[in-house]
Design an enzyme around this catalytic site. Structure first.
Site, PDB file in Angstrom:
ATOM      1  N   TYR A  16     -54.566 -26.011-144.430  1.00  0.00           N
ATOM      2  CA  TYR A  16     -55.110 -27.037-145.377  1.00  0.00           C
ATOM      3  C   TYR A  16     -54.942 -26.132-147.114  1.00  0.00           C
ATOM      4  CZ  TYR A  16     -57.076 -29.122-141.262  1.00  0.00           C
ATOM      5  OH  TYR A  16     -57.137 -30.259-139.376  1.00  0.00           O
ATOM      6  N   SER A  70     -52.561 -34.859-137.678  1.00  0.00           N
ATOM      7  CA  SER A  70     -50.761 -34.867-137.465  1.00  0.00           C
ATOM      8  C   SER A  70     -50.003 -35.626-136.894  1.00  0.00           C
ATOM      9  CB  SER A  70     -50.503 -33.017-136.792  1.00  0.00           C
ATOM     10  OG  SER A  70     -51.321 -32.115-137.470  1.00  0.00           O
ATOM     11  N   ARG A 111     -56.368 -25.298-136.455  1.00  0.00           N
ATOM     12  CA  ARG A 111     -54.918 -25.464-137.131  1.00  0.00           C
ATOM     13  C   ARG A 111     -54.376 -24.137-135.432  1.00  0.00           C
ATOM     14  NH1 ARG A 111     -52.245 -27.914-139.940  1.00  0.00           N
ATOM     15  NH2 ARG A 111     -52.919 -29.798-140.428  1.00  0.00           N
ATOM     16  N   GLN A 135     -52.445 -28.007-130.419  1.00  0.00           N
ATOM     17  CA  GLN A 135     -51.316 -29.305-130.989  1.00  0.00           C
ATOM     18  C   GLN A 135     -51.423 -30.492-130.398  1.00  0.00           C
ATOM     19  OE1 GLN A 135     -48.094 -26.946-131.142  1.00  0.00           O
ATOM     20  NE2 GLN A 135     -48.342 -26.140-133.186  1.00  0.00           N
ATOM     21  N   ASP A 184     -54.161 -32.991-131.800  1.00  0.00           N
ATOM     22  CA  ASP A 184     -53.998 -32.650-133.371  1.00  0.00           C
ATOM     23  C   ASP A 184     -54.212 -34.176-133.919  1.00  0.00           C
ATOM     24  OD1 ASP A 184     -54.405 -32.232-136.213  1.00  0.00           O
ATOM     25  OD2 ASP A 184     -52.420 -30.458-135.430  1.00  0.00           O
TER      26      ASP A 184
END
Length: 363
Positions: free
Chosen positions: A229, A134, A123, A128, A131
């Site tokens: 998390y 997500s 993370r 990103q 990801d």
């Protein structure tokens, strides 16, 4: 090593694809060759011709794709049959829990194949765009609300009529990660009164920014890992959370469960005694069904009725949004491969000093 390939998943379980025509064009623009199995995206309404127009080569069989490709892109981990077909010294990139594919992975690593799981992505800001957890959880949270609302037998928003007022439905979202936050936003947009709970203290501000009401466990510590998390809670926390939920659930119409701990069985949060106290007609949608479920009585791909309370959960809710899910997933994969690609020397470079590469490599 610039030939990328992908084959059809087991359509009885997985409808997503790893390469869309748009992403095929991105790869070919960079100088990559693309090999796809015949009728690769036909189940999504994507014809082979759509891929050919964007530079992809269509192969007749799965065997041909594996034989010709240096990099294999998949959604799920390799099947036993595929482990024999993947070419020696190639690369496999997919989204899967390595613990569920230990035998297959051990077998292909012995063939000097590099295996990357995007479920292990760190993370960090630079990751990103890759990801997958997500991007896919966003869609899952949205769809869980739509599915549960479609099964709920009352109106969702408050309605004032000459015949009387219909009260707004009360929704509780358990777990305010990516899926939970999207569920909150979706339920709120549709006129529900939304409550949420999470073990991470940082979630309170995010929940409230979306118009939800955060349920805090008294004296709770922040149960968040360095990677962002949720981690397992103490017995004391579980007792306090249970007491809070027990009272809250008496007035809730719909519960959306999204609480997961990576690599572990989903925590059981909604107990049998709590369900017994819920009002008839209430509904629980359990997004954690495939990992054991957050609610008692959850069964995969079934709607269980307990004294008028419906509990439902699916093995793969993204099969109900396969086009949108594939579009996002394919872009995540492209960005990951791009990070492996050394443009200067025009080759794939597995640089283990890169945190993204190091953390996702299954060893």
């Amino acid at each position: 090593m610039k030939i990328v390939g992908s084959v059809k998943e087991d359509l009885s379980f997985e409808k997503r694809v790893s390469i869309t025509p748009e992403v095929a064009k991105k790869f070919t623009t960079l100088g990559f060759s693309i090999n796809l199995e015949k009728k690769y995206g036909e189940h999504l309404g994507i014809k082979d011709e759509d891929y050919k127009k964007n530079g992809a080569n269509i192969n007749i069989t799965k065997e041909e794709v594996f034989e010709k490709s240096d990099i294999i892109l998949k959604v799920n981990g390799p099947s036993n049959d595929e482990t024999d077909l993947i070419k020696t010294k190639s690369i496999l990139v997919a989204q899967f829990d390595p613990n569920l594919y230990q035998e297959a992975i051990s077998k292909i690593i012995k063939k000097n194949i590099k295996v990357f799981s995007l479920n292990l992505l760190p993370r960090i800001t630079r990751a990103q765009s890759m990801d997958v957890l997500s991007s896919q959880a966003n869609l899952a949270g949205y769809k869980a609300v739509i599915e549960s609302f479609s099964k709920f037998e009352k109106a969702i928003p408050m309605m004032m009529t000459a015949a009387g007022t219909v009260p707004a439905a009360k929704v509780l979202v358990v777990g305010a990660g990516v899926a939970g936050l999207q569920a909150i936003a979706t339920a709120k947009r549709m006129g529900a009164i939304v409550f949420a709970t999470d073990v991470r203290a940082a979630s309170k501000e995010q929940v409230e920014s979306l118009g939800g009401k955060f349920l805090s466990v008294e004296g709770a510590e922040n149960m968040e890992t360095e990677g962002g998390y949720a981690k397992e809670t103490s017995e004391d926390f579980k007792k306090k959370q249970e007491s809070l939920l027990n009272e809250t659930l008496k007035k809730i119409d719909i519960v959306i469960c999204t609480a997961l701990i990576p690599g572990k069985k989903a925590p059981l949060i909604i107990k049998e005694s709590m369900i017994q106290n819920m009002q008839p007609g209430a509904l629980i949608y359990d997004l954690a069904a495939s990992q054991g479920g957050n609610a008692a009585f959850t069964k995969i791909d079934e709607i269980v009725d307990k004294n008028g309370i419906k509990i439902m959960g699916e093995r793969n809710i993204l099969n109900k949004l396969p086009v949108s899910a594939s579009n996002l997933y394919a872009k995540n994969l492209f960005n990951f491969v791009l990070n492996l690609y050394d443009k200067k020397n025009n080759k794939i470079n597995i640089n283990l000093e890169d945190e993204i590469i190091n953390k996702t490599l299954v060893k």
